[in-house]
Write a protein that holds these residues in place. Sequence first.
Motif, mmCIF file in Angstrom:
data_model
loop_
_atom_site.group_PDB
_atom_site.id
_atom_site.type_symbol
_atom_site.label_atom_id
_atom_site.label_comp_id
_atom_site.label_asym_id
_atom_site.label_seq_id
_atom_site.Cartn_x
_atom_site.Cartn_y
_atom_site.Cartn_z
ATOM 1 N N ALA A 57 0.822 -1.203 0.000
ATOM 2 C CA ALA A 57 0.000 0.000 0.000
ATOM 3 C C ALA A 57 0.856 1.252 0.000
ATOM 4 C CB ALA A 57 -0.938 -0.017 1.214
ATOM 5 N N SER A 97 -8.713 7.741 -4.690
ATOM 6 C CA SER A 97 -8.029 8.376 -5.808
ATOM 7 C C SER A 97 -8.445 7.747 -7.128
ATOM 8 C CB SER A 97 -6.510 8.266 -5.643
ATOM 9 O OG SER A 97 -6.062 6.985 -6.057
ATOM 10 N N VAL A 149 -4.991 -0.192 -1.925
ATOM 11 C CA VAL A 149 -4.462 0.338 -3.174
ATOM 12 C C VAL A 149 -4.572 -0.732 -4.236
ATOM 13 C CG1 VAL A 149 -2.073 -0.361 -2.685
ATOM 14 C CG2 VAL A 149 -2.523 1.538 -4.237
ATOM 15 N N LEU A 206 -5.947 4.334 -5.015
ATOM 16 C CA LEU A 206 -5.720 4.483 -3.583
ATOM 17 C C LEU A 206 -7.048 4.757 -2.877
ATOM 18 C CD1 LEU A 206 -3.808 4.898 -1.105
ATOM 19 C CD2 LEU A 206 -3.751 7.334 -1.751
ATOM 20 N N VAL A 246 1.619 3.666 -3.899
ATOM 21 C CA VAL A 246 1.028 4.999 -4.056
ATOM 22 C C VAL A 246 1.857 5.887 -4.968
ATOM 23 C CG1 VAL A 246 0.393 7.095 -2.852
ATOM 24 C CG2 VAL A 246 -0.292 4.901 -1.932
#
Length: 814
Positions: A18, A764, A812, A768, A22
Amino acid sequence: MHPISIRTALLLGAGLAAITAVPAAAQDPATDDAAVAAEEAEAGSSNDIIVTARRRSETAQDIPLAVTVLGGQQIAETGAFNVGRLQQLAPTLQFYSSNPRNTTLNIRGLGVPFGLTSDGFEQGVGIYIDDVYYSRVASATFDFLDLDQVEVLRGPQGTLYGKNTTAGAINIKTNQPTFDFEGTAEVSLGNYEFKQARVAVSGPLSDTIAVRVAASATDRRGTIRNVTSNQDIQSLDNLGLRAQLLWQPSNDLKITLAGDYNKQDANCCGSVFVRTVSTQRPLNRQFAALAAAQNYAPPSTNPFDRLSDLDSTLNAGNVIAGVALRVNWDVGPGTFTSVTAWRYWDWLPENDRDFTGLPIVSLSQNPSQQNQYTQEFRYAYSGTKFDFVVGAFAFDQRIDTQGLEGQGAAASRWSINPSNALSNDPSVLNGLVARNTQFLKSTSAAVFGQLSWKVTDAFTIQPGVRLNYDKKSGFYQRRVFTGTGVELFGTETDARSRAQLAIFQPQQTAPSDTDWNFTYDLTLSYELAPDVLAYGTYAKSFKTIGINQNGLPTDANGVPIAAAGTIKPENVDHFEIGVKSRFWDRKATLNLAAFRTDIRDFQATVTNGQFGVLRGFLANADKVRSQGIEADFNIQPSERFTAYVNGAYTDAKYVRFVDAPCPPELSGGTTVGAGQTPSAPGTPGGLSPANCDISGQRLAGVSKWSFAFGAEANAPGNVFGQPGQFYLGYDGSYRSNFSSNASPSAATRIDGYSLSNFRAGFRSDDGLNIFAWVRNAFDEDYFEQLFIAPGNTGLIAGLPGDPRTWGATVSVAF
């Protein structure tokens, strides 16, 4: 590797993935922004959800079937990480579990009888994962693993899914191997030391071979404090592993080999003191007097203090594993599918069956092992005028159980009449054990087919048929030994032996039966207008024969009743009408369904109130009925807001059940004789009916009203240089009161309750997702189940639902 180190590795690995993914996602440029944007626009405008409910890919709104579809992201964000938690999102689903084996999964109030589970009958709600049938309902207690979506099919599905789907089916689809490298990682932390990690990675090994590997681990300390063991019980301790290997030598042929391993090792399963109720046992043999005689008091009389004092070892060791080979071959005008699977189940339980801190029932252990083999062949064709599916299915299963039940030092004072001098001698029952050996062999075979005839562009006729053959054979042996190791054969006449035989009675039975059954259904559907589909269905379904695998009830002379060895199949008549609609430029969906299901020879569990003779056996209730109305509504006026409301009214009752077990307030007294009248409920030392007529009363576990509702709003934003959206979501549920006993009683009625869950975070555009969550936000006190303690003492124990829990999740996709 030890399970603890595996879980630790998962947590560290998911957290590292994770963190490292990113910036990688932020730096990775889009290869074809125009193409991606076009695909997203098309998906947003159609708002179609693809399902395989009819064993072929279709849109959910175009099939004449009541189905709830839950996507993997929705399930993950709402914390519904197993089938049991889905009932907060699907109001017609009922799930109850006192331990993995004693788990009930029903739809519209039907499926299996509420309460003790028996290997001798089939489930009424089939669980399928990637086309493989999971016969053990214990699989519903495991975490979802690398999930794509879940389809909850409501109503009989016997034509395509088999004899075990008289109430519906849970069709679970996992993510499949891909030829593009991708993966997901997720870590969650919360109160009660909650830790959950999930990892999945997929990608190519060559131009024709792809692999996908996924793992998950969940840990949480228990929500009930056991003051005897100084431990927290009702914990979570789940580990799941899945690997899939795809060989695709051409566009027309896909062969997938999948294996999974799932393990639970929870400190489970217990209960708390809830209340006592007056029974018809003599007053000196009811709970208050018996407890006072041994200077016993529960640790708390408030069940939501969450205190227990169970003195036996608790364990819910549970392993489910298997291997499946799936072949999909496009043969031109249609697709041929073969699914070959082996599944294994290993159950290692330890329970405290007296629900108290006294050593009454000191041992209750019934470990089981199951081996299951299935083979299914299907051919699906889609054309301009006709679609059809034809196939064959075979199932073979063996279950072996080695039971051990034992009495403790307090059993004599508790279970022998105080007027008998033997009640003051702990050695009479202390160490008395019953050793049970049993097995079940079950074989099934079926051929089936379903046709969709498009009479016109708007009107479709869909008939379906299935021919089933079933064979079941079982063996049960109970041997009884005293605390000094002397075997009792049931013929002893001395007072000490008779007192011991009143607790455990030796028995040996070998029931068996075979059955043929023909299942069929007919659905008519008509497109009233674009995006408005009306349908009507009649289904003739069944649930196959059952056998009393855990021993037989006995007559007045203690002789097993041979006729009770097998029970009749359930015969189901189901009627349903519905409308599925989309409007406001497909921004809103409204689906309505009305149904009525009549079941003759309903397979019920009859519970015996005494300690050791026979806790429960199967019998047929003459008739039950479930009818109701369901509505599913969701709306998405813009990409910034979505909302849904799903509701159900379910009227499920025994139409005729004249020889049902009696509720606790009518149990425990002297059985009425000829010309006698039963005493009023709760009369100590009274006369009890041999059985009770509960015709017209509600089925256990069914709320008349149930709702699921929620909304999510979002606003554009930016985190870590990544564009996306901040969001706030709410998911609520409500269900009205229901009975927690097969025979309704005020002592076991669970009041209605509502639950509220909130989540807030950032999602996101590149995968994410960071959010905080709180479940049961208002800390509602409620029960999942209530239990009647054995012995007709009037003790009611219970399992409180989860208190408020909170935490945060980082996930993610890369």
